[in-house]
Write an enzyme that holds these catalytic residues in place. Structure first.
Site, short mmCIF file in Angstrom:
data_model
loop_
_atom_site.label_atom_id
_atom_site.label_comp_id
_atom_site.label_asym_id
_atom_site.label_seq_id
_atom_site.Cartn_x
_atom_site.Cartn_y
_atom_site.Cartn_z
N TYR A 61 5.34 3.45 15.70
CA TYR A 61 4.17 2.86 15.37
C TYR A 61 3.43 4.37 16.21
O TYR A 61 2.32 4.44 15.86
CB TYR A 61 3.82 1.66 16.16
N VAL A 65 0.97 -1.34 -0.06
CA VAL A 65 -0.12 0.38 0.32
C VAL A 65 0.82 1.08 -0.22
O VAL A 65 0.28 2.69 -0.08
CB VAL A 65 -0.76 0.13 1.31
N1 LIG Z 1 -3.59 -6.20 16.54
C1 LIG Z 1 -3.56 -5.50 18.02
O1 LIG Z 1 -3.65 -5.70 18.27
C2 LIG Z 1 -4.21 -4.13 17.04
C3 LIG Z 1 -4.24 -3.19 17.80
C4 LIG Z 1 -4.41 -2.05 17.12
C5 LIG Z 1 -4.59 -1.46 16.08
N2 LIG Z 1 -4.15 -2.25 15.36
C6 LIG Z 1 -4.74 -2.01 13.67
O2 LIG Z 1 -5.28 -3.30 13.39
C7 LIG Z 1 -4.57 -3.29 11.73
C8 LIG Z 1 -4.75 -4.68 11.40
O3 LIG Z 1 -3.91 -5.11 12.11
P1 LIG Z 1 -3.88 -6.46 12.74
O4 LIG Z 1 -3.15 -6.92 13.67
O5 LIG Z 1 -4.92 -7.65 11.78
O6 LIG Z 1 -2.26 -7.01 11.39
P2 LIG Z 1 -1.99 -8.60 11.44
O7 LIG Z 1 -0.59 -8.50 11.28
O8 LIG Z 1 -2.45 -9.65 12.10
O9 LIG Z 1 -2.26 -8.41 9.74
C9 LIG Z 1 -1.94 -7.12 8.93
C10 LIG Z 1 -1.97 -7.58 6.85
O10 LIG Z 1 -2.04 -6.35 7.14
C11 LIG Z 1 -0.75 -6.90 5.82
N3 LIG Z 1 0.08 -5.23 5.46
C12 LIG Z 1 0.94 -4.88 5.89
N4 LIG Z 1 1.99 -4.03 5.77
C13 LIG Z 1 1.06 -4.04 4.37
C14 LIG Z 1 1.05 -2.94 2.86
N5 LIG Z 1 2.86 -2.08 3.15
N6 LIG Z 1 0.96 -3.20 1.59
C15 LIG Z 1 -0.22 -4.39 2.12
N7 LIG Z 1 -0.35 -5.09 2.89
C16 LIG Z 1 0.72 -4.83 4.20
C17 LIG Z 1 0.17 -7.73 6.60
O11 LIG Z 1 0.52 -8.87 5.16
C18 LIG Z 1 -1.70 -8.39 7.06
O12 LIG Z 1 -2.09 -9.51 6.02
C19 LIG Z 1 -3.69 -2.53 11.92
O13 LIG Z 1 -3.74 -1.53 10.32
C20 LIG Z 1 -2.57 -2.32 13.21
O14 LIG Z 1 -1.68 -1.65 13.12
C21 LIG Z 1 -4.00 -3.55 15.97
#
Ligand SMILES: NC(=O)c1ccc[n+]([C@@H]2O[C@H](COP(=O)([O-])OP(=O)(O)OC[C@H]3O[C@@H](n4cnc5c(N)ncnc54)[C@H](O)[C@@H]3O)[C@@H](O)[C@H]2O)c1
Length: 269
Positions: free
Chosen positions: A155, A62
């Site tokens: 982050y 992205v």
């Molecule tokens: N899990 C948590 O506790 C948590 C808490 C707060 C916020 N978030 C946010 O929620 C969102 C989803 O998190 P998650 O926990 O499901 O993460 P995850 O790592 O389990 O999944 C993230 C997905 O995004 C894809 N990805 C990452 N960078 C990318 C890029 N540059 N281009 C295309 N695809 C890309 C990865 O391959 C993966 O499939 C994120 O923005 C994360 O920061 C997560």
């Protein structure tokens, strides 16, 4: 029959993004599922199409503006519309605090979490504006944009930026009728959080920050994002919906519980 509504979901291969593909698929949306992990994305696409959902996979980073532009153009060419964008892809980066951070990992976090989201906000909003679609965009912030946390400093900065960008973009796109909101997940059980969740004392400590002393599920976050993009939220614009079981409300001492215990131990007090 009315055409299917079309949504682009980033980070769709696993975690919250995969739960979102499932949620939009169940509601009958046409989904462009974006991820840079081709193998995991292919598995998710196969699983979701197996359920009868309309999913096209796009493997791209992205943070790569040209790749995002080609994907958005392809989605528009295929379906003639884009109704929603869920900017969910994100990276955590290394466990760097202020005293030890490395500029490169901070830049990486901003490249993906901020510039990746900005790329698609611009590209998708341009299509919606040109086609006169009153669509909706959902970005992703985090609990760490509301309260101080141990998360890596790059982050944290990137998520704070996304909170401000959400408000600003909602303002910039207000006249076009394009809504921009965000979800702010608490600690959510996904591959991203596995390094914490898999260590029992860390898992417990993090759970205690949530009012019901538990973790958030990916489905809970996906439900909120779905609602924000759907017409059910037509009057909601420029806000961050916390899906954190009350984490951001703070963690003052449980005085009522303390009084109760004290009074039962000191009946005459
Ligand atoms: N899990 C948590 O506790 C948590 C808490 C707060 C916020 N978030 C946010 O929620 C969102 C989803 O998190 P998650 O926990 O499901 O993460 P995850 O790592 O389990 O999944 C993230 C997905 O995004 C894809 N990805 C990452 N960078 C990318 C890029 N540059 N281009 C295309 N695809 C890309 C990865 O391959 C993966 O499939 C994120 O923005 C994360 O920061 C997560």
């Amino acid at each position: 029959m009315e055409d299917k509504k079309v949504v682009i979901i980033t980070g769709a291969a696993m975690g919250i993004g995969k739960a979102a593909v499932d949620r939009f698929g169940r509601a009958g949306w046409q989904i462009a599922a974006v991820d840079w992990n081709g193998e995991a994305l292919a598995a998710t696409e196969a699983e979701m199409t197996g359920k009868g959902y309309a999913v096209d996979a796009y493997v791209l980073n992205v943070a790569d503006y040209d790749a995002c532009a080609a994907m958005v153009a392809d989605v528009e060419a295929k379906y003639g519309r884009i109704d929603g964008l869920y900017n969910n892809a994100g990276i955590l980066g290394d466990r760097d605090g202020i005293l030890g951070f490395d500029h490169e990992t901070v830049k990486d976090a901003f490249e993906v979490n901020v510039f990746g989201s900005l790329n698609l906000i611009q590209l998708v909003a341009r299509v919606m504006d040109r086609l006169g679609i009153q669509g909706a965009i959902v970005n992703t912030t985090s609990i760490n944009a509301e309260v101080g946390t141990w998360d890596p400093i790059g982050y944290i900065g990137s998520k704070g930026a996304m909170k401000a960008i959400t408000q600003g973009a909602a303002f910039h796109l207000g006249a076009q009728g394009i809504r921009v909101n965000a979800v702010s997940p608490g600690a959510t059980i996904t591959p991203m959080a596995a390094s914490v969740y898999d260590v029992p004392p860390a898992r417990e400590a993090v759970a205690l920050n949530h009012n019901r002393h538990r973790w958030i599920t990916p489905e809970e976050v996906a439900n909120a994002a779905f609602w924000l993009i759907s017409d059910e939220a037509s009057g909601v614009n420029g806000i961050v919906v916390a899906v954190d079981d009350g984490y951001a409300t703070g963690k003052g001492a449980d005085l009522l519980g303390i009084f109760e215990e004290w009074e039962s131990e000191h009946p005459q007090a």
